[in-house]
Motif scaffolding. Structure first.
Motif, PDB file in Angstrom:
ATOM      1  N   GLU A  80       0.272 -14.928  -7.512  1.00 35.46           N
ATOM      2  CA  GLU A  80       1.615 -14.072  -7.332  1.00 35.46           C
ATOM      3  C   GLU A  80       2.733 -14.976  -6.836  1.00 35.46           C
ATOM      4  O   GLU A  80       3.932 -14.271  -7.423  1.00 35.46           O
ATOM      5  CB  GLU A  80       1.139 -12.968  -6.182  1.00 35.46           C
ATOM      6  N   ARG A  91       0.826  -1.284   0.012  1.00 35.57           N
ATOM      7  CA  ARG A  91      -0.083   0.088   0.193  1.00 35.57           C
ATOM      8  C   ARG A  91       0.851   1.263   0.130  1.00 35.57           C
ATOM      9  O   ARG A  91       0.599   2.397  -0.454  1.00 35.57           O
ATOM     10  CB  ARG A  91      -0.738   0.052   1.194  1.00 35.57           C
ATOM     11  N   LYS A 142       1.110  -4.368   8.994  1.00 39.63           N
ATOM     12  CA  LYS A 142       1.007  -5.610   8.432  1.00 39.63           C
ATOM     13  C   LYS A 142       1.022  -6.871   9.486  1.00 39.63           C
ATOM     14  O   LYS A 142       0.185  -7.816   9.097  1.00 39.63           O
ATOM     15  CB  LYS A 142       2.672  -5.977   7.598  1.00 39.63           C
ATOM     16  N   TYR A 146       3.256  -4.006 -11.763  1.00 36.99           N
ATOM     17  CA  TYR A 146       2.501  -4.288 -10.799  1.00 36.99           C
ATOM     18  C   TYR A 146       3.203  -6.023 -10.443  1.00 36.99           C
ATOM     19  O   TYR A 146       3.097  -6.712 -10.996  1.00 36.99           O
ATOM     20  CB  TYR A 146       1.096  -4.523 -10.470  1.00 36.99           C
ATOM     21  N   ASP A 175     -12.488 -13.627   0.584  1.00 41.59           N
ATOM     22  CA  ASP A 175     -13.459 -13.352   2.059  1.00 41.59           C
ATOM     23  C   ASP A 175     -14.794 -13.397   1.606  1.00 41.59           C
ATOM     24  O   ASP A 175     -15.659 -14.135   2.181  1.00 41.59           O
ATOM     25  CB  ASP A 175     -12.851 -11.943   2.577  1.00 41.59           C
TER      26      ASP A 175
HETATM   27  N1  EPU Z   1      -9.734  -7.517   2.954  1.00 41.68           N
HETATM   28  C1  EPU Z   1     -10.871  -8.289   3.187  1.00 41.68           C
HETATM   29  N2  EPU Z   1     -10.665  -9.779   3.818  1.00 41.68           N
HETATM   30  C2  EPU Z   1      -9.432 -10.357   3.836  1.00 41.68           C
HETATM   31  C3  EPU Z   1      -8.369  -9.360   3.381  1.00 41.68           C
HETATM   32  C4  EPU Z   1      -8.609  -8.255   3.149  1.00 41.68           C
HETATM   33  O1  EPU Z   1     -12.062  -7.981   3.417  1.00 41.68           O
HETATM   34  O2  EPU Z   1      -9.355 -11.527   4.267  1.00 41.68           O
HETATM   35  C5  EPU Z   1     -10.195  -6.277   2.579  1.00 41.68           C
HETATM   36  C6  EPU Z   1      -9.410  -5.340   3.660  1.00 41.68           C
HETATM   37  O3  EPU Z   1     -10.096  -4.982   4.563  1.00 41.68           O
HETATM   38  C7  EPU Z   1      -9.205  -3.904   2.657  1.00 41.68           C
HETATM   39  C8  EPU Z   1      -8.904  -4.882   1.292  1.00 41.68           C
HETATM   40  O4  EPU Z   1      -9.322  -5.944   1.368  1.00 41.68           O
HETATM   41  O5  EPU Z   1     -10.064  -3.357   2.643  1.00 41.68           O
HETATM   42  C9  EPU Z   1      -7.474  -4.882   1.133  1.00 41.68           C
HETATM   43  O6  EPU Z   1      -6.694  -5.653   1.911  1.00 41.68           O
HETATM   44  P1  EPU Z   1      -5.089  -5.320   2.504  1.00 41.68           P
HETATM   45  O7  EPU Z   1      -5.172  -3.806   2.884  1.00 41.68           O
HETATM   46  O8  EPU Z   1      -4.988  -6.285   3.388  1.00 41.68           O
HETATM   47  O9  EPU Z   1      -4.306  -5.302   1.016  1.00 41.68           O
HETATM   48  P2  EPU Z   1      -4.311  -6.510   0.034  1.00 41.68           P
HETATM   49  O10 EPU Z   1      -4.641  -5.679  -1.302  1.00 41.68           O
HETATM   50  O11 EPU Z   1      -4.979  -7.622   0.342  1.00 41.68           O
HETATM   51  C10 EPU Z   1      -1.884  -5.815  -0.730  1.00 41.68           C
HETATM   52  C11 EPU Z   1      -0.706  -6.607  -1.033  1.00 41.68           C
HETATM   53  C12 EPU Z   1       0.048  -7.204   0.101  1.00 41.68           C
HETATM   54  C13 EPU Z   1       0.399  -5.991   0.998  1.00 41.68           C
HETATM   55  C14 EPU Z   1      -0.693  -5.266   1.593  1.00 41.68           C
HETATM   56  C15 EPU Z   1      -0.565  -4.040   2.212  1.00 41.68           C
HETATM   57  C16 EPU Z   1      -1.169  -7.853  -3.181  1.00 41.68           C
HETATM   58  C17 EPU Z   1      -1.587  -9.039  -3.614  1.00 41.68           C
HETATM   59  N3  EPU Z   1      -1.117  -7.614  -1.864  1.00 41.68           N
HETATM   60  O12 EPU Z   1      -2.677  -6.681  -0.086  1.00 41.68           O
HETATM   61  O13 EPU Z   1       1.252  -7.834  -0.316  1.00 41.68           O
HETATM   62  O14 EPU Z   1       1.098  -6.547   2.140  1.00 41.68           O
HETATM   63  O15 EPU Z   1      -1.319  -4.773   0.279  1.00 41.68           O
HETATM   64  O16 EPU Z   1       0.288  -3.271   1.758  1.00 41.68           O
HETATM   65  O17 EPU Z   1      -0.597  -6.652  -3.808  1.00 41.68           O
HETATM   66  C18 EPU Z   1       2.368  -9.839  -0.750  1.00 41.68           C
HETATM   67  O18 EPU Z   1       2.629  -9.379  -1.838  1.00 41.68           O
HETATM   68  O19 EPU Z   1       3.043 -11.046  -0.597  1.00 41.68           O
HETATM   69  C19 EPU Z   1       1.407  -9.226   0.113  1.00 41.68           C
HETATM   70  C20 EPU Z   1       1.037  -9.735   1.257  1.00 41.68           C
END
Ligand code: EPU
Length: 292
Positions: A288, A137, A205, A169, A233
């Motif tokens: 990924e 993020r 995190k 990305y 989810d």
């Molecule tokens: N959310 C849900 N349920 C879940 C998980 C997430 O509703 O089980 C919602 C969260 O509440 C939020 C949205 O989905 O509104 C996004 O979730 P989150 O902020 O966790 O970010 P993400 O898009 O799932 C990305 C990266 C992560 C990184 C996080 C935070 C990807 C695929 N994932 O996750 O990267 O840590 O942002 O910066 O790009 C990785 O690359 O291994 C990784 C974990």
């Protein structure tokens, strides 16, 4: 095996990979090479290519699932001194491809060098993080990369400057080349503030992701415009299990495993999640992680 006759570096046959990955799963590598110099790295890549032997570079093993029958090729690991050194030079920092990314980001933050805080909490080596443009993020590593030195499959060592590198990305144009070292351009800032930001991102995190469990981080890329975790989810898949692998109840884009799991269990969970999400939302989730 004759392709190795001309290689003077350290190479281990039939080497276990499971303990070298975060999933702690999967079979052996036919060979594991740990070169001690760029010359040895170039030699192993060139010889493998000349003899049609597949090559994979293993970083911190945090984004890899090794299949149960292992990898039929040579795995290269840059854990020797020649590839882990870090050198500070004003607002620039030079780091080996095998250097630990989190340690590097932390050391930079301690000095008030700002720019790598976004990778707090990402387990990786410098090379692995650049190859897949690790981030989240708060930003991506690409934003601070100035130059990358790498070796290609012919054994040629070459450097690419920022304008010759293409990042997307979770992707880059580094392909099968192996990163020897990188130079990052950071900004001198206040040490206390930079360190606080590093700690805040890391804590965030830890709060939202199952970092203490056996996983490989996010399994799927986020489809454009939405979050894979939120989709999985919403499809009600948290906790969905096959054998010893299940969708994390904490963050749905993580698959966590118990010690008795096999890689095949993880692959079954992946297939199931993809099927359900495709059926329900018409979205094809893209991996990924790398599956070897
Ligand atoms: N959310 C849900 N349920 C879940 C998980 C997430 O509703 O089980 C919602 C969260 O509440 C939020 C949205 O989905 O509104 C996004 O979730 P989150 O902020 O966790 O970010 P993400 O898009 O799932 C990305 C990266 C992560 C990184 C996080 C935070 C990807 C695929 N994932 O996750 O990267 O840590 O942002 O910066 O790009 C990785 O690359 O291994 C990784 C974990």
């Amino acid at each position: 095996m004759n392709w190795l006759n001309d290689f003077s570096g350290k190479i281990e046959p039939d080497a276990p990979l499971a303990d070298r990955t975060w999933f702690k799963l999967g079979g052996n590598a036919r060979w594991l090479a740990t070169p001690a110099s760029t010359r040895e790295l170039a030699d192993v890549l060139r010889l493998a290519s000349e003899h049609g032997v597949s090559v994979k570079a293993l970083g911190a093993g945090a984004n890899v699932l090794v299949r149960d029958d292992g990898f039929d090729g040579v795995v290269v690991r840059l854990d020797q001194e020649a590839f882990t050194a870090v050198r500070f030079d004003g607002e620039r920092v030079h780091a080996g491809g095998g250097a630990n990314l989190m340690h590097l980001a932390h050391r930079c933050a301690q000095r008030g060098l700002s720019g790598l805080e976004a990778v707090a909490g990402i387990p990786s080596t410098v090379g692995g993080a650049i190859r897949m443009n690790a981030g989240g993020r708060y930003g991506e590593i690409a934003e601070v990369v100035e130059e990358v030195c790498m070796v290609d499959s012919t054994g040629r060592v070459h450097a690419r400057r920022r304008d010759e590198l293409a990042f997307g990305y979770r992707s880059s144009n580094i392909g099968g080349d192996v990163v020897v070292s990188a130079c990052f351009r950071l900004r001198q800032s206040d040490a206390a503030l930079t360190l606080a930001e590093f700690r805040r991102i890391w804590a965030e995190k830890k709060e939202s992701q199952p970092m203490a469990e056996r996983s490989a981080g996010c399994i799927f890329k986020n489809p454009s415009g939405c979050s894979a975790g939120a989709l999985i989810d919403a499809a009600g898949l948290k906790g969905s299990a096959r054998g010893g692998a299940s969708v994390s109840t904490r963050h749905a884009n993580f698959i966590v495993t118990r010690p008795e799991a096999r890689s095949a269990d993880v692959l079954e969970v992946i297939d199931h999640v993809r099927d359900v999400v495709a059926c329900r939302y018409g979205i094809g989730l893209e991996l990924e992680i790398d599956v070897w």
